[in-house]
Design an enzyme around this catalytic site. Structure first.
Site, short mmCIF file in Angstrom:
data_model
loop_
_atom_site.label_atom_id
_atom_site.label_comp_id
_atom_site.label_asym_id
_atom_site.label_seq_id
_atom_site.Cartn_x
_atom_site.Cartn_y
_atom_site.Cartn_z
N ARG A 80 0.88 -1.18 0.00
CA ARG A 80 0.00 0.00 0.00
C ARG A 80 0.91 1.22 0.00
O ARG A 80 1.72 1.40 0.92
CB ARG A 80 -0.90 -0.01 1.24
CG ARG A 80 -1.60 1.33 1.46
CD ARG A 80 -2.69 1.27 2.49
NE ARG A 80 -3.85 0.55 1.96
CZ ARG A 80 -5.06 0.62 2.49
NH1 ARG A 80 -5.29 1.36 3.57
NH2 ARG A 80 -6.07 -0.05 1.96
N CYS A 118 -16.33 1.41 1.09
CA CYS A 118 -15.15 0.59 1.37
C CYS A 118 -14.69 0.68 2.82
O CYS A 118 -14.00 -0.21 3.29
CB CYS A 118 -14.01 0.98 0.42
SG CYS A 118 -13.39 2.66 0.68
N1 CP Z 1 -11.15 -0.32 2.65
C1 CP Z 1 -9.86 -0.39 3.01
O1 CP Z 1 -8.94 -0.59 2.21
O2 CP Z 1 -9.67 -0.25 4.37
P1 CP Z 1 -8.29 -0.04 5.12
O3 CP Z 1 -7.77 1.32 4.77
O4 CP Z 1 -8.65 -0.15 6.58
O5 CP Z 1 -7.34 -1.12 4.70
N1 NVA Z 2 -10.09 6.64 -0.90
C1 NVA Z 2 -9.64 6.18 0.38
C2 NVA Z 2 -9.78 4.70 0.50
C3 NVA Z 2 -9.41 4.14 1.84
C4 NVA Z 2 -9.55 2.65 1.91
C5 NVA Z 2 -8.21 6.61 0.61
O1 NVA Z 2 -7.38 6.47 -0.29
O2 NVA Z 2 -7.92 7.12 1.71
#
Ligand code: CP
Ligand code: NVA
Length: 307
Positions: A107, A264
């Protein structure tokens, strides 16, 4: 080598296979304790390394539990505690981790970073969210919609609010799975133009409107996300511009009967969604969160050539 940087790396047929596989595996372990491996333990002996440059609850836990259920193991690292955080290059990190683990999930912020990681890795790389996309989330979302009885081809999906990473992947999915996305959001916050053009070229109808009511009219699914994503410096002007797109009961009333609400998570209750909607009968957000496990098990199996 199968990287999963975006949904199109897999394609529509593989996404459909993932959804079927996830449904079957979820049904086969109904009521089991969550850490118990599936009977066939298809990733026994496999290790996944996870790198987090941003916060996470769902992605972190669901990938770890997914690996346990598949019979494998996961190593979770925050980038700040890695040499990557002190300047070791992405390329060298990819080379080293490829010698130590069987797959890497990351991530990160800049999408170019995951492309560089994949370029230098000799094991599959999975996108756990970048500023540009969040494909794992969308596999879980599609699984949730199918579970709720929605057919994907021809589905009318409304998105309200910011044109962010999650929406980009949803639009990419629309091109692959042949459904319509109507985006209701303020000018200046549109999703990625290239993603829209590719989805349209694949035959999907992608509508951009500044009218929240027009976006939701007759929709089978209503989806939103935070107004300010991680890494963005949200201004008061941004929050003000998003106000008309809050998903509340009156907006949901404009959708089709039996429409499903998705988010999400994490949610900012009282901003992009009201308590009454997220806690209401049409909300599938807790199934959606749980489905991150089931969907990602299938993503992992696809990466290892098992699907
Ligand atoms: N929806 C999602 O990706 O949640 P997190 O940021 O908690 O991983
Ligand atoms: N759009 C949000 C999604 C989090 C899961 C972000 O990037 O913060």
């Amino acid at each position: 080598m199968r990287h999963f940087l975006d949904l199109s790396d897999a394609g529509g047929d593989a996404i459909a296979a993932m959804i079927n596989d996830a449904q079957d595996r979820k049904a086969a372990r109904l009521g089991w304790s969550k850490g118990k491996p599936d009977t066939d333990a298809p990733l026994a002996g496999h290790v996944l390394a996870m790198i987090f440059e941003k916060s996470s609850t769902r992605t972190r836990v669901s990938f770890d539990v997914a690996m346990r259920q598949l019979g494998g193991r996961a190593i979770v690292m925050d980038a700040g505690g890695m040499q990557l955080g002190r300047g070791e290059s992405v390329a060298d990190t990819a080379r080293v981790l490829s010698r130590m683990v069987d797959a890497i999930m990351i991530r990160t912020d800049d999408h170019a970073k995951i492309e560089e990681l994949a370029h230098h890795a000799t094991v599959p790389v999975i996108n756990g969210l970048t500023d540009a996309s969040h494909p794992c989330q969308i596999v879980a979302d599609l699984l949730t919609l199918v579970e709720r009885g929605h057919a994907l081809p021809g589905l009318q999906l409304a998105w309200l609010g910011d044109g962010n990473n999650v929406l980009n992947s949803l639009i990419e999915a629309a091109g692959l799975m042949e459904f319509t996305v109507r985006v209701g959001g303020p000018a200046g916050y549109e999703p990625d133009r290239g993603v829209i053009e590719r989805a349209r070229a694949a035959g999907a109808e992608i509508v951009l409107t500044q009218s929240a009511q027009e976006a939701v009219a007759g929709a089978n699914a209503v989806v939103t996300d935070c107004w300010v994503s991680m890494g963005q410096t949200g201004t008061n002007a941004q929050v003000v511009a998003m106000q008309p797109y809050q998903v509340d009961d009156s907006l949901m009333a404009g959708a089709a009967a039996g429409a499903t609400f998705l988010h999400c998570l994490p949610a900012h209750r009282g901003e992009e969604v009201t308590d009454s909607v997220i806690d209401g009968a049409q909300s599938a957000v807790w199934d959606e969160a749980e489905n991150r496990i089931h969907a990602q098990k299938s993503v992992l199996r696809w990466c290892f050539g098992q699907l």
